[in-house]
Design a protein around this motif. Sequence first.
Motif, PDB file in Angstrom:
ATOM      1  N   ALA A   1      -1.444 -52.716  72.728  1.00 54.43           N
ATOM      2  CA  ALA A   1      -0.877 -51.409  73.050  1.00 54.43           C
ATOM      3  C   ALA A   1      -1.767 -50.313  72.473  1.00 54.43           C
ATOM      4  CB  ALA A   1       0.541 -51.283  72.494  1.00 54.43           C
ATOM      5  N   VAL A   2      -1.927 -49.241  73.258  1.00 55.78           N
ATOM      6  CA  VAL A   2      -2.711 -48.083  72.833  1.00 55.78           C
ATOM      7  C   VAL A   2      -1.878 -46.825  73.067  1.00 55.78           C
ATOM      8  CG1 VAL A   2      -4.802 -46.709  73.186  1.00 55.78           C
ATOM      9  CG2 VAL A   2      -4.893 -49.210  73.400  1.00 55.78           C
ATOM     10  N   ALA A   3      -1.751 -45.995  72.049  1.00 57.40           N
ATOM     11  CA  ALA A   3      -0.995 -44.747  72.162  1.00 57.40           C
ATOM     12  C   ALA A   3      -1.913 -43.558  71.925  1.00 57.40           C
ATOM     13  CB  ALA A   3       0.148 -44.727  71.156  1.00 57.40           C
ATOM     14  N   ASN A   4      -1.717 -42.507  72.716  1.00 56.88           N
ATOM     15  CA  ASN A   4      -2.496 -41.276  72.577  1.00 56.88           C
ATOM     16  C   ASN A   4      -1.574 -40.074  72.508  1.00 56.88           C
ATOM     17  OD1 ASN A   4      -5.552 -41.693  72.802  1.00 56.88           O
ATOM     18  ND2 ASN A   4      -4.789 -42.992  74.459  1.00 56.88           N
ATOM     19  N   THR A   5      -1.881 -39.160  71.597  1.00 58.15           N
ATOM     20  CA  THR A   5      -1.110 -37.923  71.487  1.00 58.15           C
ATOM     21  C   THR A   5      -1.903 -36.762  72.068  1.00 58.15           C
ATOM     22  OG1 THR A   5      -1.979 -37.422  69.281  1.00 58.15           O
ATOM     23  CG2 THR A   5       0.030 -38.744  69.403  1.00 58.15           C
ATOM     24  N   PHE A   6      -1.174 -35.806  72.615  1.00 58.92           N
ATOM     25  CA  PHE A   6      -1.758 -34.571  73.152  1.00 58.92           C
ATOM     26  C   PHE A   6      -0.970 -33.406  72.566  1.00 58.92           C
ATOM     27  CE2 PHE A   6      -2.666 -37.931  76.122  1.00 58.92           C
ATOM     28  CZ  PHE A   6      -3.983 -37.704  76.481  1.00 58.92           C
ATOM     29  N   ARG A   7      -1.596 -32.701  71.639  1.00 57.06           N
ATOM     30  CA  ARG A   7      -0.936 -31.583  70.959  1.00 57.06           C
ATOM     31  C   ARG A   7      -1.813 -30.349  71.086  1.00 57.06           C
ATOM     32  NH1 ARG A   7       0.295 -32.029  64.631  1.00 57.06           N
ATOM     33  NH2 ARG A   7      -1.631 -30.815  64.439  1.00 57.06           N
TER      34      ARG A   7
ATOM     35  N   LYS B   1       1.658 -19.279  68.196  1.00 56.37           N
ATOM     36  CA  LYS B   1       2.147 -19.865  66.944  1.00 56.37           C
ATOM     37  C   LYS B   1       2.946 -21.139  67.198  1.00 56.37           C
ATOM     38  CE  LYS B   1       2.356 -15.523  64.381  1.00 56.37           C
ATOM     39  NZ  LYS B   1       3.228 -14.595  63.602  1.00 56.37           N
ATOM     40  N   GLY B   2       2.983 -21.557  68.448  1.00 53.05           N
ATOM     41  CA  GLY B   2       3.775 -22.719  68.817  1.00 53.05           C
ATOM     42  C   GLY B   2       2.944 -23.910  69.236  1.00 53.05           C
ATOM     43  N   ILE B   3       3.579 -24.844  69.914  1.00 56.34           N
ATOM     44  CA  ILE B   3       2.993 -26.152  70.217  1.00 56.34           C
ATOM     45  C   ILE B   3       3.442 -26.615  71.599  1.00 56.34           C
ATOM     46  CG2 ILE B   3       3.174 -28.622  69.636  1.00 56.34           C
ATOM     47  CD1 ILE B   3       1.337 -27.325  67.737  1.00 56.34           C
ATOM     48  N   ARG B   4       2.509 -27.270  72.294  1.00 58.72           N
ATOM     49  CA  ARG B   4       2.829 -28.029  73.512  1.00 58.72           C
ATOM     50  C   ARG B   4       2.463 -29.476  73.203  1.00 58.72           C
ATOM     51  NH1 ARG B   4      -1.089 -28.231  78.403  1.00 58.72           N
ATOM     52  NH2 ARG B   4       0.039 -29.532  79.901  1.00 58.72           N
ATOM     53  N   TYR B   5       3.374 -30.420  73.508  1.00 59.95           N
ATOM     54  CA  TYR B   5       3.185 -31.771  72.992  1.00 59.95           C
ATOM     55  C   TYR B   5       3.689 -32.823  73.974  1.00 59.95           C
ATOM     56  CZ  TYR B   5       3.280 -35.562  69.502  1.00 59.95           C
ATOM     57  OH  TYR B   5       3.065 -36.720  68.818  1.00 59.95           O
TER      58      TYR B   5
END
Length: 344
Positions: free
Chosen positions: A241-247, A252-256
Amino acid sequence: MGKVLSYGELLLRICPDAEGSWLKENGLPFYVGGAELNVATALALWEVPSAYFTALPDNFMSKQLVEYVDELKIDTSAIQFQGDRIGLYYLHKGKDLKNSGVIYDRAHSSFAEIKLNTINWDEVLKDVSWFHFSAICPALSQAAADLCEEVLKEASARNISISIDLNYRAKLWQYGKQPGEVLPALAKYCTLIMGNLWAAERMLNIPVREGLVEEDQKKAYLEQAKTTSEELMKQYPKCTAVANTFRFDVGKGIRYYTTLYTEGKLNVSTEYTAEAIVDKVGSGDCYMAGLIYGFYKELPAAEVLEFATAAAFSKLFVESDATNIKADEVKEKVKNYVNEAVSF
């Protein structure tokens, strides 16, 4: 199932404010952390049998820290008492560890100087079914990198599931090696690899398509996530299994959002957005803990991914290194941040 053993350096995070008021007030806020301890803390909170391996000097302060970790319901029996110092780092509150302002004070720490062939791995790995570490561990010193390989061989020989978080900390790689020279020899033991596309490129030499960042399209990022995941599994056959995050920072905020590739399928999480957050530190650790929690509970891949993503996003609103949100509260905490406009 046995215990989940998290392996890494316990750290104290010292938080001077940007304006310098700490000098006038004669006080510095601090937090107990370290990437792997943050994972262990979340798992214990979520009622997964959690244990922790680190090294600390044999003094009263270390004993107080171990008592603190014990109170979190983490098994501390594997902690080694040796060496001379606890690792520190300094970071403004609310900032990310990737921020250029972070100051590390970890040279010659107890953990960084554990010697090879001095640890009783039979005892440390007893009743362990999952072993977790991060790419921060081998970044500290050649000795720390060598010890990582020693314990990974031992864990793999016992058929223990192994996860790695591809944390990249540029300021730590100061002993003459680049991560791409060190991490491939460690990743070959891992069954779960977590990070992001650019960490996999820098640390495991998996190229990212030229122009991807400039294009900045979610569809393209997801296509690259699938390509990167497939290549990692090809190069590291133990990996399932491979997991990737996109942040992404948005003001001042976040898209995730995140992905999990397993059994030939790329699972894509719900996307969350927030106009303001509290603390970036530990969000990735909480995501890693969420993945381990889901796999430990033998949940379907899509459920593993959704829980881990929600847990990581909820951590952005917690002012400390580790989450304090219980497993059954995680999804409730993030329900108002779902980006309904996005669907893939």
